[in-house]
Design a protein around this motif. Structure first.
Motif, short mmCIF file in Angstrom:
data_model
loop_
_atom_site.label_atom_id
_atom_site.label_comp_id
_atom_site.label_asym_id
_atom_site.label_seq_id
_atom_site.Cartn_x
_atom_site.Cartn_y
_atom_site.Cartn_z
N LYS A 261 1.13 -0.70 0.01
CA LYS A 261 -0.01 0.17 0.03
C LYS A 261 0.82 1.40 0.21
CE LYS A 261 -2.13 -1.65 3.38
NZ LYS A 261 -2.81 -1.93 4.65
N PHE A 262 0.79 1.56 -1.11
CA PHE A 262 1.04 3.70 -1.27
C PHE A 262 0.38 4.19 -1.30
CE2 PHE A 262 4.31 -0.16 -2.80
CZ PHE A 262 5.52 0.43 -2.62
N PRO A 263 0.82 5.81 -0.75
CA PRO A 263 -0.09 6.96 -1.53
C PRO A 263 -0.73 6.90 -2.64
CG PRO A 263 1.89 7.71 -0.01
CD PRO A 263 2.22 6.24 -0.56
N GLN A 264 -0.28 6.56 -3.59
CA GLN A 264 -0.57 6.40 -5.33
C GLN A 264 -1.38 5.60 -5.43
OE1 GLN A 264 2.94 7.06 -3.52
NE2 GLN A 264 3.91 7.19 -5.39
N GLY A 265 -1.82 4.72 -4.75
CA GLY A 265 -2.35 3.41 -4.85
C GLY A 265 -1.45 1.67 -4.22
N THR A 266 -1.89 0.42 -4.83
CA THR A 266 -1.52 -1.10 -3.83
C THR A 266 -1.30 -0.77 -5.20
OG1 THR A 266 -3.59 -0.44 -2.30
CG2 THR A 266 -1.95 -2.95 -2.83
N MET A 267 0.03 -1.64 -4.77
CA MET A 267 0.87 -2.52 -5.93
C MET A 267 0.51 -3.69 -5.74
SD MET A 267 4.82 -2.71 -6.81
CE MET A 267 5.29 -0.93 -7.10
N ASN A 268 -0.23 -4.62 -6.24
CA ASN A 268 -0.15 -6.10 -5.95
C ASN A 268 0.09 -7.04 -6.92
OD1 ASN A 268 -3.13 -6.15 -4.17
ND2 ASN A 268 -4.21 -4.63 -5.81
N MET A 269 0.44 -8.26 -6.58
CA MET A 269 1.38 -9.53 -6.70
C MET A 269 -0.08 -10.60 -6.29
SD MET A 269 4.65 -11.16 -5.98
CE MET A 269 3.66 -12.00 -5.12
#
Length: 313
Positions: A261-269
């Protein structure tokens, strides 16, 4: 593991205390609370046993086939999706995968549609495609020795970060299971089918600080290096990790989902695993087809120095 032992002890203590109170005054509410607390202890213990068994078997398997998809939000350098499939090993760390997707090409019209990546012996090799080969005397594989790159920098913190990054790139499912076991809010979601196979679904979350404490590979960092790492991650805005695992009846992870979870959104793997224990026979590309990133940079530096000397004369 230590976190769960402490949590289990606290829950057991609560069950004992409320149980004693219930016996003393005949309060049915107290007995129900005790039963509920005891049931929760048993559930947590059962989850821990299942995931510990999965961790042990996965560690011993040492390799698997993997099919992975990574998605990044648009606010992160345009975002996009990357798909990866191949074989990986985690004792020793090796990887031989083919990657494709919009996050890989990044709008470059000359970028190949797919890229093969090999990782072994603390080095990464990338097939840069036919166009690159034409510009490099037919050599299409670029070698990046992260240890050599870090050493050339003369920065111990960078050295640790880059060599540690090699391990993290591999996304060893055993290591991820160990981190999930440290989650203070581990939950058993229930039975689900994954790729046609019956599994049990588990999930948990970790803040960055909790992940840092649980990740033993970071223990080698000095206090200063650890502070620099924490400062860098905080600057990136990383909030924490959501981790989910689907464990099959043979106690192997069939699927894993990690959300950062980042301020720009969520990076999912999202990763699917199969063929545990199959030999991960990964070999480096032939030397005649390989150019070294560090050597190329040195040659460019030498050319630049020669140009400056010529201009000065």
């Amino acid at each position: 593991m230590a976190v769960w032992k402490r949590a289990g002890a606290c829950l057991a203590a609560v069950a004992v205390v409320t149980g004693a109170a219930g016996c003393g005054n005949g309060d049915d509410g107290g007995k129900k609370a005790a039963d509920s607390a005891q049931s929760e202890v048993q559930t947590q213990n059962q989850m821990t046993k299942v995931l510990q068994a999965a961790f042990k078997k996965t560690s011993e398997a040492k390799s698997s086939k993997v099919r992975m998809t990574m998605t990044m939000p648009a606010a992160m350098s345009g975002g996009g999706t990357m798909e990866m499939s191949g074989v990986q090993g985690w004792d020793p760390t090796v990887l031989d995968v083919t990657m494709k997707g919009s996050a890989l090409t990044a709008g470059d019209p000359d970028a190949p549609e797919q890229v093969r990546m090999i990782m072994l012996d603390d080095a990464m090799y990338m097939d840069m495609g036919a166009k690159q080969a034409a510009e490099m005397d037919g050599k299409r594989w670029m070698k990046m020795d992260f240890g050599a790159i870090a050493e050339a920098s003369g920065d111990p913190a960078l050295q640790q970060q880059m060599t540690g990054g090699m391990e993290n790139m591999n996304q060893d499912p055993a290591q991820q299971l160990a981190l999930l076991l440290e989650s203070p809010n581990l939950k058993h979601v229930g039975p689900e089918k994954v790729d046609g196979v019956q599994t049990q679904h588990y999930k948990g979350t970790l803040s960055f600080e909790e992940m840092l404490d649980a990740n033993k590979s970071l223990d080698m960092l000095s206090e200063k290096e650890r502070e620099e790492l924490v400062a860098g991650v905080k600057k990136s805005g990383l909030k924490g990790y959501d981790t989910e695992f689907w464990v099959n009846e043979d106690n192997y992870p069939a699927k894993m989902v990690v959300g950062m979870k980042f301020p720009q959104g969520t990076m999912n793997m999202t990763a699917h695993y199969s063929d545990y224990g199959a030999a991960a026979e990964v070999e480096a590309p032939p030397a005649k087809d390989t150019f070294d990133f560090m050597e190329m940079m040195k040659e460019l530096e030498d050319l630049g120095a020669g140009s400056e000397a010529g201009a000065g004369s």
